[in-house]
Design a protein around this motif. Structure first.
Motif, short mmCIF file in Angstrom:
data_model
loop_
_atom_site.label_atom_id
_atom_site.label_comp_id
_atom_site.label_asym_id
_atom_site.label_seq_id
_atom_site.Cartn_x
_atom_site.Cartn_y
_atom_site.Cartn_z
N GLY A 199 -10.91 11.20 0.74
CA GLY A 199 -11.77 10.90 -0.40
C GLY A 199 -11.05 10.73 -1.73
N ILE A 200 -9.71 10.83 -1.75
CA ILE A 200 -9.03 10.65 -3.05
C ILE A 200 -9.22 9.20 -3.52
CG2 ILE A 200 -7.29 12.47 -2.69
CD1 ILE A 200 -5.22 10.14 -2.23
N PRO A 201 -9.30 9.01 -4.84
CA PRO A 201 -9.43 7.63 -5.33
C PRO A 201 -8.13 6.85 -5.11
CG PRO A 201 -9.14 9.16 -7.17
CD PRO A 201 -9.25 10.00 -5.93
N VAL A 202 -8.23 5.53 -5.10
CA VAL A 202 -7.01 4.70 -5.18
C VAL A 202 -6.34 5.12 -6.49
CG1 VAL A 202 -6.08 2.38 -5.37
CG2 VAL A 202 -8.12 2.79 -3.97
N THR A 203 -5.07 5.49 -6.41
CA THR A 203 -4.39 6.07 -7.57
C THR A 203 -3.28 5.12 -8.01
OG1 THR A 203 -4.92 8.29 -6.83
CG2 THR A 203 -3.03 8.07 -8.33
N TYR A 204 -3.38 4.70 -9.29
CA TYR A 204 -2.52 3.62 -9.77
C TYR A 204 -1.98 3.96 -11.15
CZ TYR A 204 -1.33 -1.43 -10.41
OH TYR A 204 -0.70 -2.64 -10.60
N ALA A 205 -0.65 4.09 -11.25
CA ALA A 205 -0.03 4.09 -12.58
C ALA A 205 0.55 2.70 -12.75
CB ALA A 205 1.07 5.14 -12.68
N ARG A 206 0.09 1.97 -13.74
CA ARG A 206 0.44 0.55 -13.84
C ARG A 206 1.95 0.30 -13.89
NH1 ARG A 206 -3.49 -2.64 -13.63
NH2 ARG A 206 -1.96 -4.29 -13.58
N ASP A 207 2.71 1.27 -14.34
CA ASP A 207 4.16 1.08 -14.44
C ASP A 207 4.88 1.54 -13.18
OD1 ASP A 207 3.02 3.52 -15.48
OD2 ASP A 207 5.05 4.19 -15.93
N LEU A 208 4.20 2.26 -12.28
CA LEU A 208 4.89 2.78 -11.09
C LEU A 208 4.40 2.12 -9.80
CD1 LEU A 208 4.84 6.61 -11.94
CD2 LEU A 208 6.75 5.00 -12.17
N GLY A 209 3.08 2.04 -9.66
CA GLY A 209 2.51 1.49 -8.43
C GLY A 209 1.30 2.28 -8.01
N PHE A 210 0.88 2.08 -6.77
CA PHE A 210 -0.39 2.70 -6.37
C PHE A 210 -0.36 3.15 -4.92
CE2 PHE A 210 -0.63 -1.95 -6.19
CZ PHE A 210 -1.14 -2.22 -4.92
N PHE A 211 -1.29 4.04 -4.57
CA PHE A 211 -1.47 4.46 -3.17
C PHE A 211 -2.93 4.71 -2.89
CE2 PHE A 211 -0.32 8.35 -5.51
CZ PHE A 211 -1.35 9.21 -5.15
N PHE A 212 -3.22 4.82 -1.59
CA PHE A 212 -4.60 4.90 -1.11
C PHE A 212 -4.83 6.20 -0.37
CE2 PHE A 212 -3.45 0.50 -1.42
CZ PHE A 212 -4.60 -0.22 -1.67
N GLU A 213 -6.08 6.54 -0.22
CA GLU A 213 -6.49 7.60 0.70
C GLU A 213 -5.83 7.34 2.07
OE1 GLU A 213 -10.78 9.18 2.29
OE2 GLU A 213 -10.61 7.04 1.96
N PRO A 214 -5.28 8.37 2.73
CA PRO A 214 -4.69 8.11 4.06
C PRO A 214 -5.74 7.65 5.06
CG PRO A 214 -4.52 10.46 3.45
CD PRO A 214 -5.14 9.76 2.29
N ASP A 215 -5.30 6.83 5.98
CA ASP A 215 -6.21 6.31 6.99
C ASP A 215 -6.42 7.39 8.07
OD1 ASP A 215 -7.58 4.43 8.68
OD2 ASP A 215 -5.72 4.28 9.84
N PRO A 216 -7.66 7.78 8.32
CA PRO A 216 -7.90 8.88 9.26
C PRO A 216 -7.50 8.56 10.70
CG PRO A 216 -9.98 7.97 8.44
CD PRO A 216 -8.89 7.31 7.68
N LYS A 217 -7.44 7.29 11.07
CA LYS A 217 -7.06 6.95 12.46
C LYS A 217 -5.56 7.03 12.68
CE LYS A 217 -10.61 4.75 14.90
NZ LYS A 217 -11.46 3.82 14.14
N THR A 218 -4.78 6.55 11.69
CA THR A 218 -3.33 6.47 11.88
C THR A 218 -2.56 7.51 11.08
OG1 THR A 218 -3.19 4.92 10.05
CG2 THR A 218 -3.44 3.96 12.25
N ASN A 219 -3.26 8.22 10.19
CA ASN A 219 -2.62 9.18 9.27
C ASN A 219 -1.58 8.52 8.36
OD1 ASN A 219 -4.16 11.21 10.30
ND2 ASN A 219 -2.53 12.17 11.50
N LEU A 220 -1.75 7.23 8.10
CA LEU A 220 -0.80 6.55 7.21
C LEU A 220 -1.35 6.47 5.79
CD1 LEU A 220 0.37 3.59 9.51
CD2 LEU A 220 1.72 5.60 8.83
N LEU A 221 -0.50 6.85 4.85
CA LEU A 221 -0.85 6.70 3.43
C LEU A 221 -0.04 5.51 2.91
CD1 LEU A 221 -1.18 9.38 0.73
CD2 LEU A 221 0.58 7.66 0.41
N LYS A 222 -0.76 4.48 2.46
CA LYS A 222 -0.07 3.25 2.03
C LYS A 222 0.29 3.32 0.55
CE LYS A 222 -1.24 -1.40 0.90
NZ LYS A 222 -2.12 -2.56 1.07
N LEU A 223 1.50 2.85 0.27
CA LEU A 223 2.04 2.84 -1.10
C LEU A 223 2.52 1.44 -1.46
CD1 LEU A 223 4.61 5.63 -0.46
CD2 LEU A 223 3.05 5.77 -2.40
N CYS A 224 2.33 1.05 -2.72
CA CYS A 224 2.90 -0.21 -3.22
C CYS A 224 3.51 0.05 -4.60
CB CYS A 224 1.83 -1.27 -3.40
SG CYS A 224 0.96 -1.67 -1.90
#
Ligand code: FSA
Length: 435
Positions: A256-281
């Protein structure tokens, strides 16, 4: 003029723009639709949308796209799309180190969100690190100098799963799919008649000709090879993606965490419950792959060339984690890739007929890294064009533009990006080509 409901329509590309087009055409009663996709599977590995998730952010600096996204979010809530839409909120900030450009951009986005009657009730300004922790208690890092806002109207979509759902729905509606060897389009075939030049259909790489009344090229970052007339108006550009593989407990704690974005660093998403992957850009100007002969950037043909991220991006993703979720900052980064988009210099989509071909070819491209959020409605831009009076795209910003000589490095001029684009050849690790 124009195609009739039973005319043969060929869509080149089974990614987000192509599938949504197939869906909207079939919903409007077009009965003879074929999608050609060079991968042997949908979601195609070449599609930017073949990804765990994409941000669905409604507020733009420009109300035109804000209003469109609000429409798209309504559609994300309907039964076909709802399982893939997660309105977790968007924590949109800058860190204390952010350059002024990032701070100014953030302010414009915030002003847009706070002035829109539909969005404003969901917006909470954030002044400092304590405000960030109030918005999302799981962020237990130093969050140095962060400020911005939380927008609970926004969230993300599971893009690969959304593509798969629309693939199933369009197959059920009678859309034909040609995949792999059958679906790899080599060229658009043109006929010259007394009335002028016109597309007669397409030829696949295995030599087969498929006739059609209308060819819609929705080939994402690969559009330039089929439509060289675009010149440098569409630039294949990519950004880094990587993931941290979490335990079940960690995934559950971050639910349930929000998409978290610092405009100068990048962003990440809530981890996917099926794969346990937390995506970062990471944030950056992106990478291009300019053909020295033509000056046009294309996505590399082989996926292995994009199966890495540059070291400086990796460093930046770790910095983002060190600020927010420090226990993950030194973990291995997995499933690294460069994600290729079709970029335009004004970030506007291109939804128009190629001129002087008797309305027989439409280019549907230029997602510019913000197209996927429109997935549920993006295909309606094509049905609207087909139904518009005359043969000109009524929405001026989406019209075909004369090919210009501008190089692909306009990243620094795009308000929502930081940094300059680099050539893939400058960042390619020596081993990547052998993968
Ligand atoms: O519409 C959105 O908020 C998605 S922006 C995601 C992104 O990675 C950009 O940050 C980047 O600058 C590029 O445009 C690709 O898309």
């Amino acid at each position: 003029m124009g195609v009739s409901k039973s005319d043969s329509i060929i869509i080149v590309g089974g990614g987000a723009f192509g599938l949504s087009t197939a869906l909207h055409l079939s919903q409007k009663g077009y009965t003879n639709i074929s999608v050609f996709e060079k991968d042997n599977n949908i979601p195609p590995r070449f599609s930017a949308a073949n990804d765990l998730n994409k941000i669905v952010r409604a507020e733009y600096e420009d109300d035109f796209y804000t209003d469109l996204t609000i429409k798209a979010i309504e559609a994300w809530k309907t039964p076909l799309f709802a399982p893939h839409f997660h309105q977790t909120g968007f924590l949109h900030c800058v860190s204390g180190d952010a350059p002024q450009k990032a701070v100014d951009t953030l302010k414009r986005f915030q002003a847009s969100a706070e002035s829109h009657p539909k969005i404003q009730p969901h917006v909470y300004p954030i002044q400092n690190a304590d405000g960030v922790r109030d918005a999302c208690w799981q962020l237990d890092g130093p969050i140095l100098g962060w400020h911005g806002y939380l927008n609970r109207f926004d969230g993300y979509a599971h893009s690969a799963n959304a593509l798969a759902a629309v693939y199933r729905a369009t197959q059920a509606a009678g859309v034909r799919f040609f995949l792999g060897e059958q679906g790899a389009v080599d060229e658009i075939v043109y006929d010259s008649t007394l009335e002028g030049r016109k597309a007669a259909g397409i030829r696949t790489k295995n030599g087969r000709f498929h006739p059609s009344s209308l060819v819609i090229v929705a080939a994402g970052a690969a559009v330039g090879r089929l439509v060289p007339e675009l010149g440098r108006n569409v630039v294949a550009k990519s950004w880094s993606v990587a993931h941290v593989h979490l335990t079940d407990e960690e995934t559950s704690a971050l639910r349930g965490i929000p998409v978290t974005y610092a405009r100068d660093l990048g962003f990440f998403f809530e981890p996917d419950p099926k794969t346990n992957l937390l995506k970062l850009c990471p944030m950056g100007g992106g990478y291009i792959n300019t053909d020295p002969k033509t000056g046009v950037s294309h996505a590399p043909e082989s996926l292995s060339e994009s199966a890495f991220v540059p070291v400086e991006d990796e460093r930046q993703m770790r910095k983002l984690l060190a600020h927010t979720l420090p226990s993950l900052a030194d973990r291995p980064l997995v499933n690294k890739s460069l994600c290729w988009f079709a970029d335009t210099n004004d970030s506007d989509f291109i939804v128009d007929y190629i001129p002087n071909l008797s309305s027989s070819v439409i280019v549907f491209s230029g997602d510019s890294g913000h197209g996927f959020k429109m997935f549920p409605i993006v295909g309606s831009f094509i049905t609207d064009l087909l139904e518009a009076p005359g043969t000109q795209q009524p929405i001026a910003r989406w019209r075909w533009k004369k090919a210009n000589g501008q190089a692909g490095d306009w990243a620094g001029d795009v308000s929502w990006r930081l940094g300059q684009s680099k050539e893939l050849s400058e960042i390619l690790p020596p081993k990547a080509s052998k993968l």
